[in-house]
Design a protein around this motif. Structure first.
Motif, PDB file in Angstrom:
ATOM      1  N   GLY A  96       1.182  -1.277   0.408  1.00 20.05           N
ATOM      2  CA  GLY A  96      -0.242  -0.688   0.073  1.00 20.05           C
ATOM      3  C   GLY A  96       0.641   1.234   0.048  1.00 20.05           C
ATOM      4  N   SER A  97       1.985   0.993   0.579  1.00 23.56           N
ATOM      5  CA  SER A  97       2.696   1.905   0.651  1.00 23.56           C
ATOM      6  C   SER A  97       3.365   3.221  -0.568  1.00 23.56           C
ATOM      7  CB  SER A  97       4.537   1.916   1.333  1.00 23.56           C
ATOM      8  OG  SER A  97       3.880   1.575   2.729  1.00 23.56           O
ATOM      9  N   TYR A 121      -1.360   8.777   9.126  1.00 21.83           N
ATOM     10  CA  TYR A 121      -0.774   7.588   9.965  1.00 21.83           C
ATOM     11  C   TYR A 121       0.386   8.072   9.945  1.00 21.83           C
ATOM     12  CZ  TYR A 121       2.074   3.352   7.166  1.00 21.83           C
ATOM     13  OH  TYR A 121       2.654   2.973   6.995  1.00 21.83           O
ATOM     14  N   TYR A 124       2.621   8.560   6.084  1.00 22.97           N
ATOM     15  CA  TYR A 124       2.386   9.941   5.434  1.00 22.97           C
ATOM     16  C   TYR A 124       3.175  10.307   5.887  1.00 22.97           C
ATOM     17  CZ  TYR A 124      -2.785   7.575   5.587  1.00 22.97           C
ATOM     18  OH  TYR A 124      -3.874   6.464   4.736  1.00 22.97           O
ATOM     19  N   SER A 168      -7.654   7.287   6.196  1.00 22.66           N
ATOM     20  CA  SER A 168      -7.118   6.064   5.829  1.00 22.66           C
ATOM     21  C   SER A 168      -8.924   4.993   7.205  1.00 22.66           C
ATOM     22  CB  SER A 168      -6.418   5.505   6.914  1.00 22.66           C
ATOM     23  OG  SER A 168      -6.032   4.978   7.876  1.00 22.66           O
ATOM     24  N   ASP A 200      -7.945   4.970   1.460  1.00 23.77           N
ATOM     25  CA  ASP A 200      -6.629   4.108   2.062  1.00 23.77           C
ATOM     26  C   ASP A 200      -7.654   2.765   3.516  1.00 23.77           C
ATOM     27  OD1 ASP A 200      -5.009   2.587   3.935  1.00 23.77           O
ATOM     28  OD2 ASP A 200      -2.944   4.521   4.192  1.00 23.77           O
ATOM     29  N   VAL A 202      -7.005  -0.210   3.737  1.00 26.11           N
ATOM     30  CA  VAL A 202      -6.482  -1.756   3.734  1.00 26.11           C
ATOM     31  C   VAL A 202      -6.639  -2.318   5.150  1.00 26.11           C
ATOM     32  CG1 VAL A 202      -4.149  -0.491   2.000  1.00 26.11           C
ATOM     33  CG2 VAL A 202      -3.945  -0.882   5.123  1.00 26.11           C
ATOM     34  N   SER A 233      -0.830  -6.948   3.177  1.00 27.19           N
ATOM     35  CA  SER A 233      -0.078  -6.990   3.997  1.00 27.19           C
ATOM     36  C   SER A 233      -1.108  -7.291   5.587  1.00 27.19           C
ATOM     37  CB  SER A 233       0.791  -5.517   4.132  1.00 27.19           C
ATOM     38  OG  SER A 233       1.588  -5.232   3.185  1.00 27.19           O
ATOM     39  N   LYS A 234      -1.902  -6.914   5.779  1.00 24.28           N
ATOM     40  CA  LYS A 234      -2.539  -6.759   6.778  1.00 24.28           C
ATOM     41  C   LYS A 234      -3.542  -7.679   6.920  1.00 24.28           C
ATOM     42  CE  LYS A 234      -0.310  -3.098   7.636  1.00 24.28           C
ATOM     43  NZ  LYS A 234       0.590  -2.723   8.974  1.00 24.28           N
ATOM     44  N   ARG A 242       5.334  -7.564   0.336  1.00 25.49           N
ATOM     45  CA  ARG A 242       4.792  -6.083  -0.711  1.00 25.49           C
ATOM     46  C   ARG A 242       4.003  -6.129  -1.372  1.00 25.49           C
ATOM     47  NH1 ARG A 242       4.395  -3.550   2.545  1.00 25.49           N
ATOM     48  NH2 ARG A 242       5.236  -2.046   1.820  1.00 25.49           N
ATOM     49  N   TYR A 320      -5.481  -0.922  15.920  1.00 23.20           N
ATOM     50  CA  TYR A 320      -5.191  -0.349  16.512  1.00 23.20           C
ATOM     51  C   TYR A 320      -6.057   0.685  18.009  1.00 23.20           C
ATOM     52  CZ  TYR A 320      -1.943  -0.096  12.334  1.00 23.20           C
ATOM     53  OH  TYR A 320      -1.470  -0.648  11.432  1.00 23.20           O
TER      54      TYR A 320
HETATM   55  C1  LIG Z   1      -3.843   2.709   6.773  1.00 21.80           C
HETATM   56  C2  LIG Z   1      -1.831   2.320   6.290  1.00 21.80           C
HETATM   57  N1  LIG Z   1      -1.436   2.188   4.831  1.00 21.80           N
HETATM   58  C3  LIG Z   1      -1.184   1.866   4.416  1.00 21.80           C
HETATM   59  C4  LIG Z   1      -0.062   1.081   4.680  1.00 21.80           C
HETATM   60  C5  LIG Z   1       1.469   0.658   4.231  1.00 21.80           C
HETATM   61  O1  LIG Z   1       1.085  -0.647   4.550  1.00 21.80           O
HETATM   62  P1  LIG Z   1       1.882  -1.581   3.338  1.00 21.80           P
HETATM   63  O2  LIG Z   1       2.684  -1.166   2.224  1.00 21.80           O
HETATM   64  O3  LIG Z   1       2.210  -2.927   3.815  1.00 21.80           O
HETATM   65  O4  LIG Z   1       1.050  -2.265   2.638  1.00 21.80           O
HETATM   66  C6  LIG Z   1      -0.026   1.154   6.577  1.00 21.80           C
HETATM   67  C7  LIG Z   1       0.334  -0.071   7.165  1.00 21.80           C
HETATM   68  O5  LIG Z   1       1.008  -0.271   8.336  1.00 21.80           O
HETATM   69  C8  LIG Z   1      -1.554   1.728   7.124  1.00 21.80           C
HETATM   70  O6  LIG Z   1      -1.323   1.666   8.565  1.00 21.80           O
END
Ligand SMILES: Cc1ncc(COP(=O)(O)O)c(C=O)c1O
Length: 395
Positions: A96-97, A121, A124, A168, A200, A202, A233-234, A242, A320
């Protein structure tokens, strides 16, 4: 000389105390990591199996947009949850990054401004610095469960430089989940001020208490201004793969995102093969995972409630929770836990929440805790926080 851009970039507050944690470990302490959202839930075997079975002679560049099988499975997943994306609307990214980085690059120019909620987050900030945009925020409050403020309060934060709304939902670091009305309100504001929406989402599957998730992409009238940022990821406890994606119905934006993807050539092939298998898991996969996180959420809230002076909001999504501690400077306390405290050789690493705020003073007495560990570990970690607070106060 290191560039000013990087010099000015804050360190991620999730990892800021890592050197102290490493030192604590060197000294033989056991550290419970509540600082980072890296789940200990088992990654489904199907992921590893698919990679083992990949029969290749040459590991060549996969297509920049993503391998066709993953684009297909990812689109099917979106359709299953009621979002009308096809494989042509997607770009597979390095988590997601990278989806966030590409979406920011595609929608803003240097000097533009991004609107988001406070707290947000912390990573960001890294991307805002990299891309050269500034941030403007509207406040949300721990005592009100981080719910959206009134429309006027949100609109007050918008300037003529604001180009993008980045949200998010479910929220990291707040654990808040916006209702359909709240998502609609943000959508209306974005429409009225002609903002792109970077959604966002995720943590979409991690919603508790029977709450419903509403995606920005579910509103047809917003389709042209939404880019969904997504990740496995989550969702599948596969942070190390990744693999993420962008999803948009806006053709010009899609072309821009593909252009960016082409510039960085490709995402790793084998992890994409593994991701295909994850998207083929039975639908009930999430039921068990959701149940486990609900129990962990219940556990951390109950344990934190036992510590005098600690205030938390109710976390209804992601994994969280923000805890307001009876200390002036939560970062100093978090460091103290690593450098000067132990009980039976154990301590805890937390993320100071100041780094999740634009105005770091607002979150100065708060920490963000990730309830990603087994319940026994969460219970013990909270006990340690309580003991450490007693010791800290005596100093
Ligand atoms: C809100 C949010 N967006 C994006 C990400 C990016 O995660 P990743 O790059 O592992 O997909 C995270 C990771 O903790 C997140 O908490």
């Amino acid at each position: 000389m290191v560039s000013k851009r990087i010099q000015d970039m804050p360190f991620s507050s999730i990892r800021k105390l890592t050197p102290f944690a490493n030192q604590a470990k060197k000294e033989g302490k056991f550290v419970y990591h509540l600082n980072i959202g890296a789940p200990d839930v088992v990654t489904p075997k199907a992921f590893f199996q698919a990679i083992k079975e990949a029969d290749l002679d040459v590991l060549s560049y996969p297509p920049s947009q993503g391998i066709p099988e993953l684009l297909e499975e990812n689109a099917k997943y979106f359709q299953k949850i009621g979002l009308n994306f096809t494989k042509d609307d997607l770009v597979i990214t390095n988590g997601g990054s990278e989806a966030l980085l590409f979406a920011l690059l595609a929608t803003t120019d240097a000097g533009d401004q991004v609107l988001t909620c406070e707290p947000f987050y912390t990573n960001y900030k890294t991307y805002f610095h990299e891309v050269g945009v500034t941030v403007t925020t509207f406040p949300t409050d721990v005592k009100e469960g981080f719910a959206l403020p009134a429309r006027e309060v949100i609109e007050k934060a918008i300037t003529d430089k604001t180009k993008v709304l980045l949200i998010s939902n479910p929220g990291n670091p707040t654990g808040a989940v916006y209702s359909k009305e709240e998502v609609r309100l943000l959508g209306d504001i974005a429409k009225d001020h002609d903002l792109f929406i970077l959604a966002d989402e995720v943590y979409r599957e991690f919603i508790y208490d029977g709450k419903e998730f509403t995606s920005f992409a579910s509103f047809e009238d917003l389709a042209d201004r939404v880019i969904v940022l997504d990740s496995i990821s989550k969702r599948f406890s596969a942070c190390g793969a990744r693999i993420g994606c962008t999803a948009t119905k806006n053709k010009a934006m899609q072309e821009a995102l593909v252009k960016l993807a082409t510039g960085r050539l490709a995402c790793p092939y084998l992890e994409q093969v593994g991701a295909v298998a994850l998207y083929q898991l039975p639908d009930n996969y999430f039921d068990q995972v959701r149940e486990e996180y609900t129990l962990r959420r219940n556990c951390i809230e109950a344990e934190l409630a036992k510590i005098p002076g600690v205030v938390t909001s109710h976390s209804t999504g992601a994994f969280y929770i923000i805890a307001d501690l009876p200390v002036e400077d939560a970062e100093d306390f978090a460091r103290f836990m690593l450098t000067d405290f132990q009980d039976q050789g154990e301590t805890v690493m937390m993320a100071p929440a100041g780094g999740f705020y634009q105005n770091t003073q607002v979150g100065k007495s708060q920490v963000r805790l990730a309830y990603v560990l087994e319940r026994e570990k969460i219970t013990r970690a909270c006990q340690l926080i309580g003991l450490a607070l007693e010791e800290y106060k005596k100093r």
